[in-house]
Design a protein around this motif. Sequence first.
Motif, PDB file in Angstrom:
ATOM      1  N   ARG A 127     -13.320   7.900 -11.080  1.00  0.00           N
ATOM      2  CA  ARG A 127     -13.060   7.090  -9.902  1.00  0.00           C
ATOM      3  C   ARG A 127     -13.470   5.646 -10.145  1.00  0.00           C
ATOM      4  O   ARG A 127     -14.324   5.345 -10.983  1.00  0.00           O
ATOM      5  CB  ARG A 127     -13.814   7.664  -8.701  1.00  0.00           C
ATOM      6  N   ALA A 128     -12.900   4.730  -9.377  1.00  0.00           N
ATOM      7  CA  ALA A 128     -13.141   3.301  -9.581  1.00  0.00           C
ATOM      8  C   ALA A 128     -14.576   2.910  -9.245  1.00  0.00           C
ATOM      9  O   ALA A 128     -15.198   2.103  -9.938  1.00  0.00           O
ATOM     10  CB  ALA A 128     -12.158   2.483  -8.752  1.00  0.00           C
ATOM     11  N   ALA A 129     -15.115   3.492  -8.146  1.00  0.00           N
ATOM     12  CA  ALA A 129     -16.481   3.122  -7.726  1.00  0.00           C
ATOM     13  C   ALA A 129     -17.067   4.255  -6.890  1.00  0.00           C
ATOM     14  O   ALA A 129     -17.038   4.216  -5.666  1.00  0.00           O
ATOM     15  CB  ALA A 129     -16.468   1.833  -6.939  1.00  0.00           C
TER      16      ALA A 129
ATOM     17  N   CYS B 134       4.175  17.035  -2.849  1.00  0.00           N
ATOM     18  CA  CYS B 134       3.451  18.138  -3.502  1.00  0.00           C
ATOM     19  C   CYS B 134       2.145  17.656  -4.112  1.00  0.00           C
ATOM     20  O   CYS B 134       1.106  18.328  -3.999  1.00  0.00           O
ATOM     21  CB  CYS B 134       4.330  18.775  -4.580  1.00  0.00           C
ATOM     22  N   SER B 135       2.172  16.485  -4.756  1.00  0.00           N
ATOM     23  CA  SER B 135       0.957  15.939  -5.367  1.00  0.00           C
ATOM     24  C   SER B 135      -0.101  15.634  -4.322  1.00  0.00           C
ATOM     25  O   SER B 135      -1.295  15.868  -4.535  1.00  0.00           O
ATOM     26  CB  SER B 135       1.292  14.672  -6.154  1.00  0.00           C
ATOM     27  N   ALA B 136       0.341  15.096  -3.173  1.00  0.00           N
ATOM     28  CA  ALA B 136      -0.603  14.784  -2.106  1.00  0.00           C
ATOM     29  C   ALA B 136      -1.269  16.041  -1.571  1.00  0.00           C
ATOM     30  O   ALA B 136      -2.430  16.020  -1.173  1.00  0.00           O
ATOM     31  CB  ALA B 136       0.110  14.036  -0.981  1.00  0.00           C
TER      32      ALA B 136
ATOM     33  N   GLN C 129      -6.553  10.302  -5.858  1.00  0.00           N
ATOM     34  CA  GLN C 129      -5.578   9.914  -6.877  1.00  0.00           C
ATOM     35  C   GLN C 129      -5.448   8.407  -7.002  1.00  0.00           C
ATOM     36  O   GLN C 129      -5.284   7.876  -8.099  1.00  0.00           O
ATOM     37  CB  GLN C 129      -4.208  10.527  -6.546  1.00  0.00           C
ATOM     38  N   GLY C 130      -5.528   7.694  -5.856  1.00  0.00           N
ATOM     39  CA  GLY C 130      -5.268   6.264  -5.872  1.00  0.00           C
ATOM     40  C   GLY C 130      -6.467   5.403  -6.177  1.00  0.00           C
ATOM     41  O   GLY C 130      -6.321   4.277  -6.673  1.00  0.00           O
TER      42      GLY C 130
ATOM     43  N   SER D 207      -4.426  -3.177 -10.302  1.00  0.00           N
ATOM     44  CA  SER D 207      -3.204  -3.508  -9.572  1.00  0.00           C
ATOM     45  C   SER D 207      -2.618  -2.310  -8.828  1.00  0.00           C
ATOM     46  O   SER D 207      -1.911  -2.482  -7.836  1.00  0.00           O
ATOM     47  CB  SER D 207      -2.153  -4.099 -10.519  1.00  0.00           C
ATOM     48  N   GLU D 208      -2.892  -1.084  -9.279  1.00  0.00           N
ATOM     49  CA  GLU D 208      -2.366   0.111  -8.616  1.00  0.00           C
ATOM     50  C   GLU D 208      -3.435   0.820  -7.789  1.00  0.00           C
ATOM     51  O   GLU D 208      -3.216   1.936  -7.309  1.00  0.00           O
ATOM     52  CB  GLU D 208      -1.809   1.080  -9.664  1.00  0.00           C
ATOM     53  N   LEU D 209      -4.599   0.185  -7.602  1.00  0.00           N
ATOM     54  CA  LEU D 209      -5.721   0.808  -6.908  1.00  0.00           C
ATOM     55  C   LEU D 209      -5.450   0.947  -5.410  1.00  0.00           C
ATOM     56  O   LEU D 209      -4.905   0.044  -4.771  1.00  0.00           O
ATOM     57  CB  LEU D 209      -6.979  -0.042  -7.133  1.00  0.00           C
ATOM     58  N   THR D 210      -5.809   2.095  -4.845  1.00  0.00           N
ATOM     59  CA  THR D 210      -5.768   2.324  -3.403  1.00  0.00           C
ATOM     60  C   THR D 210      -7.099   2.937  -2.989  1.00  0.00           C
ATOM     61  O   THR D 210      -7.462   4.010  -3.474  1.00  0.00           O
ATOM     62  CB  THR D 210      -4.632   3.285  -3.011  1.00  0.00           C
TER      63      THR D 210
END
Length: 346
Positions: free
Chosen positions: A336-338, A158-160, A272-273, A214-217
């Motif tokens: 977001r990370a970058a 559902c989140s995806a 999300q990731g 560590s949880e980055l995608t």
Amino acid sequence: MGTQYVDDHRFLLYKGSTVTDITEAVSSPEARDELSALSVELTFTAVRNNNRDKYMHWYNIQPGDKIRVVNHGAEVFSGVILTVGLDGTVTANDPGWYLTKSEIVLQVSNAAAADAVRRMCAKAGIPAGTIDLPPTRISEVWVGSTPEQILEDILDICSAETGQSYRRRVRNGALQVGPLPSVPIIAYHKPADNLGAFDITLAKGDVTGSDSMSELTNSVVLAEGGDTAKTLGRAYNAESIAKYGLLQAVETLSGDETTAQARQRVKNLLSQGDRLTRERTVEELWGADEVESGILLQFQPNSYGVTGVQRVTGVTHRYGHPHLMSLTVEAWPDSRAAGSNDTITV
């Protein structure tokens, strides 16, 4: 509510039809509520028998007994006692604990997410309460999985599809599932009858925390389910990959999705990731019962490094005089990370 009264938490022990207020025998009570967990854990130490002191009474607390914590009549915790130590230490969990232990067999085919959760509840022997989920279709077989594992799989799908995160808890004897709150609250504490209530975030103890990748995608590959190894699409952020290195996840499709749904799923999963985990722990806040994991809490501007709207991901309530809390929070919404110049092909 903390604006109306001074906290007075009472501990009620249920042995069959007998209810006993054991508050005077309870010391160091703590309730730990983590967003990642399915149940809330309560621990305390109860005074045991002492042959030299006739006023030290043991209430014969045993595993399987029920325990409730109420504050001016409002229920704060309700659960079952799991362990009792020889030193009087007691551990209890709310009914969500049962969904982490029993294993079931469940098969659903092209079922709406809410219907899949209700079927799971029927198999697990727990009532389904309000199940607020999107009309996402679920096709899956689980053999020997716990309801907790099944629920996590359904909520991940559902989140995806929606980009939302969901909270699940057993309340009022039934499983309640729905999106995380999107409106922040201001929590108050009233320290004494002759004093006014105040915003708990105005005074806080030590702030600790960390930023982590560590949880980055930053890359998500869509793959076809079944016996094939066919790649159906990919979403990635080149800027994030250049900065942090390739960190890739694979999402398997059931085959019920349209191209548009598959594209939206991989887009949401990347969004999300592709974020750093920025977590802060705030110690020694004044307690407020309405602060629970998942809520958004408005922190007033201060020099402690935690301000604005924060998502509570964990809270430990220490019931006593006074009622205090420790919180784990994350800034909301997080960035977001970058950058967010994503490339998506499906």
